[in-house]
Design a protein around this motif. Structure first.
Motif, PDB file in Angstrom:
ATOM      1  N   GLU A  68       2.687   4.139   1.123  1.00  0.00           N
ATOM      2  CA  GLU A  68       2.865   4.516   2.974  1.00  0.00           C
ATOM      3  C   GLU A  68       2.218   5.881   2.808  1.00  0.00           C
ATOM      4  O   GLU A  68       1.748   6.404   4.297  1.00  0.00           O
ATOM      5  CB  GLU A  68       4.273   5.866   2.832  1.00  0.00           C
ATOM      6  CG  GLU A  68       5.709   5.441   2.450  1.00  0.00           C
ATOM      7  CD  GLU A  68       7.015   6.251   2.608  1.00  0.00           C
ATOM      8  OE1 GLU A  68       7.702   6.243   3.528  1.00  0.00           O
ATOM      9  OE2 GLU A  68       7.111   6.445   1.750  1.00  0.00           O
ATOM     10  N   THR A  69       0.897   5.296   2.246  1.00  0.00           N
ATOM     11  CA  THR A  69      -0.559   6.775   2.471  1.00  0.00           C
ATOM     12  C   THR A  69      -1.121   6.079   3.727  1.00  0.00           C
ATOM     13  O   THR A  69      -1.992   5.104   2.807  1.00  0.00           O
ATOM     14  CB  THR A  69      -0.990   7.227   1.616  1.00  0.00           C
ATOM     15  OG1 THR A  69      -1.364   5.866   0.339  1.00  0.00           O
ATOM     16  CG2 THR A  69       0.355   8.467   0.750  1.00  0.00           C
ATOM     17  N   GLU A  70      -1.987   6.502   4.231  1.00  0.00           N
ATOM     18  CA  GLU A  70      -3.020   6.410   5.249  1.00  0.00           C
ATOM     19  C   GLU A  70      -4.630   5.972   4.055  1.00  0.00           C
ATOM     20  O   GLU A  70      -4.558   4.966   4.295  1.00  0.00           O
ATOM     21  CB  GLU A  70      -4.132   7.433   5.984  1.00  0.00           C
ATOM     22  CG  GLU A  70      -5.137   6.084   6.965  1.00  0.00           C
ATOM     23  CD  GLU A  70      -4.358   5.282   7.777  1.00  0.00           C
ATOM     24  OE1 GLU A  70      -5.076   4.304   8.212  1.00  0.00           O
ATOM     25  OE2 GLU A  70      -3.127   5.132   8.067  1.00  0.00           O
TER      26      GLU A  70
ATOM     27  N   ARG B 211      -3.067  -5.426   9.550  1.00  0.00           N
ATOM     28  CA  ARG B 211      -2.369  -4.232   8.610  1.00  0.00           C
ATOM     29  C   ARG B 211      -0.691  -4.852   9.211  1.00  0.00           C
ATOM     30  O   ARG B 211       0.169  -5.408  10.652  1.00  0.00           O
ATOM     31  CB  ARG B 211      -2.138  -3.007   8.791  1.00  0.00           C
ATOM     32  CG  ARG B 211      -3.251  -2.504   8.034  1.00  0.00           C
ATOM     33  CD  ARG B 211      -3.886  -1.230   8.622  1.00  0.00           C
ATOM     34  NE  ARG B 211      -2.491  -0.246   8.081  1.00  0.00           N
ATOM     35  CZ  ARG B 211      -3.036   0.685   8.343  1.00  0.00           C
ATOM     36  NH1 ARG B 211      -3.725   1.151   8.710  1.00  0.00           N
ATOM     37  NH2 ARG B 211      -1.518   1.560   7.304  1.00  0.00           N
TER      38      ARG B 211
ATOM     39  N   ARG C 153       3.263  -2.944   8.600  1.00  0.00           N
ATOM     40  CA  ARG C 153       4.393  -1.242   8.687  1.00  0.00           C
ATOM     41  C   ARG C 153       5.898  -2.311   7.972  1.00  0.00           C
ATOM     42  O   ARG C 153       6.235  -2.738   9.030  1.00  0.00           O
ATOM     43  CB  ARG C 153       4.317  -0.824   9.884  1.00  0.00           C
ATOM     44  CG  ARG C 153       5.272   0.853   8.880  1.00  0.00           C
ATOM     45  CD  ARG C 153       4.423   1.965   9.383  1.00  0.00           C
ATOM     46  NE  ARG C 153       3.697   2.402   9.673  1.00  0.00           N
ATOM     47  CZ  ARG C 153       2.315   2.365  10.331  1.00  0.00           C
ATOM     48  NH1 ARG C 153       2.667   2.535  11.070  1.00  0.00           N
ATOM     49  NH2 ARG C 153       1.325   2.861  10.248  1.00  0.00           N
TER      50      ARG C 153
ATOM     51  N   ASP D  72       3.896   4.337  -6.328  1.00  0.00           N
ATOM     52  CA  ASP D  72       4.203   5.395  -5.881  1.00  0.00           C
ATOM     53  C   ASP D  72       4.040   6.805  -6.400  1.00  0.00           C
ATOM     54  O   ASP D  72       4.520   7.767  -5.899  1.00  0.00           O
ATOM     55  CB  ASP D  72       5.245   5.142  -5.639  1.00  0.00           C
ATOM     56  CG  ASP D  72       5.505   3.581  -4.668  1.00  0.00           C
ATOM     57  OD1 ASP D  72       4.586   2.986  -3.686  1.00  0.00           O
ATOM     58  OD2 ASP D  72       6.743   2.869  -4.757  1.00  0.00           O
TER      59      ASP D  72
ATOM     60  N   ALA E 159      -3.162   2.529   2.025  1.00  0.00           N
ATOM     61  CA  ALA E 159      -4.002   0.869   3.303  1.00  0.00           C
ATOM     62  C   ALA E 159      -5.303   0.882   3.919  1.00  0.00           C
ATOM     63  O   ALA E 159      -5.894  -0.236   3.666  1.00  0.00           O
ATOM     64  CB  ALA E 159      -2.733   1.246   4.350  1.00  0.00           C
TER      65      ALA E 159
ATOM     66  N   VAL F 198      -3.193   0.605  -4.775  1.00  0.00           N
ATOM     67  CA  VAL F 198      -2.309  -0.732  -4.062  1.00  0.00           C
ATOM     68  C   VAL F 198      -2.063  -1.955  -5.010  1.00  0.00           C
ATOM     69  O   VAL F 198      -2.001  -1.770  -5.665  1.00  0.00           O
ATOM     70  CB  VAL F 198      -3.360  -1.175  -3.226  1.00  0.00           C
ATOM     71  CG1 VAL F 198      -3.711  -0.758  -1.621  1.00  0.00           C
ATOM     72  CG2 VAL F 198      -4.952  -1.968  -4.125  1.00  0.00           C
TER      73      VAL F 198
ATOM     74  N   SER G 281       2.276  -1.604   4.369  1.00  0.00           N
ATOM     75  CA  SER G 281       2.595  -0.169   4.482  1.00  0.00           C
ATOM     76  C   SER G 281       3.765  -0.462   4.281  1.00  0.00           C
ATOM     77  O   SER G 281       4.425  -0.848   5.029  1.00  0.00           O
ATOM     78  CB  SER G 281       2.408   1.063   5.614  1.00  0.00           C
ATOM     79  OG  SER G 281       0.678   0.506   5.555  1.00  0.00           O
ATOM     80  N   ASP G 282       4.890   0.308   2.781  1.00  0.00           N
ATOM     81  CA  ASP G 282       6.218   0.469   2.937  1.00  0.00           C
ATOM     82  C   ASP G 282       6.533   1.722   1.945  1.00  0.00           C
ATOM     83  O   ASP G 282       5.917   2.009   1.344  1.00  0.00           O
ATOM     84  CB  ASP G 282       6.432  -1.263   2.269  1.00  0.00           C
ATOM     85  CG  ASP G 282       5.475  -0.855   1.093  1.00  0.00           C
ATOM     86  OD1 ASP G 282       4.736  -0.517   0.169  1.00  0.00           O
ATOM     87  OD2 ASP G 282       7.128  -1.510   0.223  1.00  0.00           O
TER      88      ASP G 282
ATOM     89  N   SER H 284       0.311   9.229  -4.954  1.00  0.00           N
ATOM     90  CA  SER H 284       1.193   9.524  -2.965  1.00  0.00           C
ATOM     91  C   SER H 284       0.856  10.374  -2.459  1.00  0.00           C
ATOM     92  O   SER H 284       1.025  10.730  -1.272  1.00  0.00           O
ATOM     93  CB  SER H 284       2.192   9.184  -3.337  1.00  0.00           C
ATOM     94  OG  SER H 284       3.271   9.709  -3.984  1.00  0.00           O
TER      95      SER H 284
ATOM     96  N   ALA I  83       0.826  -0.695  -0.458  1.00  0.00           N
ATOM     97  CA  ALA I  83       0.473  -0.153   0.067  1.00  0.00           C
ATOM     98  C   ALA I  83       1.011   1.264  -0.177  1.00  0.00           C
ATOM     99  O   ALA I  83      -0.184   2.157   0.253  1.00  0.00           O
ATOM    100  CB  ALA I  83      -1.054   0.438   1.386  1.00  0.00           C
TER     101      ALA I  83
END
Length: 326
Positions: free
Chosen positions: A163-165, A255, A257, A194, A168, A208, A182-183, A199, A161
């Protein structure tokens, strides 16, 4: 597979993996209907979001192309908004050979490491960059993106997903596969999910990447199709009466991270043993690999291994280390 390379160093050989699914015939779909080859776009009368489902960013990951081929042949249409089905790296796919299936991941360079502004607007040229630049105006119209991928090495399937909420949350809503990670991506370049279109935290656009399982297995195709169907339903775009796959009894998604991305720095990287993606190492500071003289240890208890790649060379991702988020 997001952690490996399509060009194998001369000193090593890739694993021999059988191709257990037929190669889809994409000839009817190459021209597209959108003005861009390989992109099929269908708009409903009722307004709504633009959902794109993409496949074969890597030319040998044919499971995703199989799903899109099925949907096009079945005449899947959105109940509202716009649905696009995108065959990405057509040139690499055209080179796919079941007798040597790892050879056509890309032609010139990994197409999922090109999606930053400097690279796309720069002077470098390659088959993959030409195609990325061709696709960019289309991506600028997309609200939700599900990018279908598969894996060479044995691993639990997952959703990446970024880095954004918001991404996710999209992954959790899809819930297939039932792990959302999340990465920050790869040192070697930005993935399509990305790109700043998706993003940018100031917009609602989200993307995603669905790592649905081993490259050439029927179960991977089935998992991809279920994930794509759930994306369509989540966007409120599923047409009543259309024959899409059924959910069944799905586990609640979890989830995680990424806390460290291990990028190979030497010519002698090696794991201490065979690790499987999805394996959890119970104790912090456990030695799992050597990168030349550098020890690679788990940074915390219950360390989740994301897609460890046993054959990897310098500058590429060997494994991502992650922590579950309760």
């Amino acid at each position: 597979m997001s952690g490996g390379s399509g060009v194998w160093p001369w000193s090593i050989t890739p694993p021999i993996v059988p191709v257990n699914i037929p190669v889809p015939d994409l000839a009817p779909w190459l021209a597209g209907n959108s003005g861009i080859p390989g992109i099929w776009t269908f708009a409903a009368a009722q307004p709504g979001p633009h959902l794109a489902i993409s496949a074969i960013v890597h030319g040998n990951e044919i499971a995703g192309a199989t799903v899109l081929d099925r949907w096009l042949r079945a005449g899947i249409r959105p109940a509202r908004g716009t649905l696009s089905l995108v065959f990405v790296n057509l040139d690499a796919f055209a080179q796919f050979d079941p007798a040597n299936p790892t050879a056509s991941r890309f032609l010139d360079e990994d197409m999922n490491r090109l999606w930053d502004v400097d690279t796309l607007e720069g002077k470098r040229r390659s088959s993959e960059l030409r195609r990325a630049r061709e696709l960019l105006p289309f991506l600028e119209t997309v609200d939700l993106l599900g990018d279908l991928h598969s894996m060479l090495w044995d691993s639990d399937p997952l959703i990446l997903a970024g880095e954004t909420e918001k991404a996710a949350r999209l992954g959790m809503a899809v819930g297939v596969p039932p792990l959302v990670v999340s990465d920050a991506g790869h040192v070697g370049g930005r993935r399509m999910i990305d790109h700043e279109l998706f993003s940018d935290r100031a917009t609602a656009r989200a993307a995603v990447l669905i790592e649905a399982g081993l490259h050439w297995e029927p179960s991977t195709v089935a998992r991809m199709e279920l994930a794509a169907a759930r994306l369509l339903r989540h966007a409120g775009m599923a047409m009543p009466g259309q024959e899409l796959v059924e959910d069944g009894d799905l586990p609640r998604p979890r989830r995680a991270r990424v806390t460290r991305t291990v990028t190979v720095r030497s010519r002698s990287f090696a794991f201490l043993r065979d690790f499987r993606g999805g394996e959890v190492i119970p104790l912090r500071n456990t030695l799992i690999a050597m990168d030349g003289e550098e020890e690679i240890r788990t940074p915390h208890d219950n360390c989740l291994l994301i897609m460890p790649t046993p054959i990897v060379h310098r500058g590429h991702t060997a494994v991502r280390l992650a922590q579950f988020i309760d």
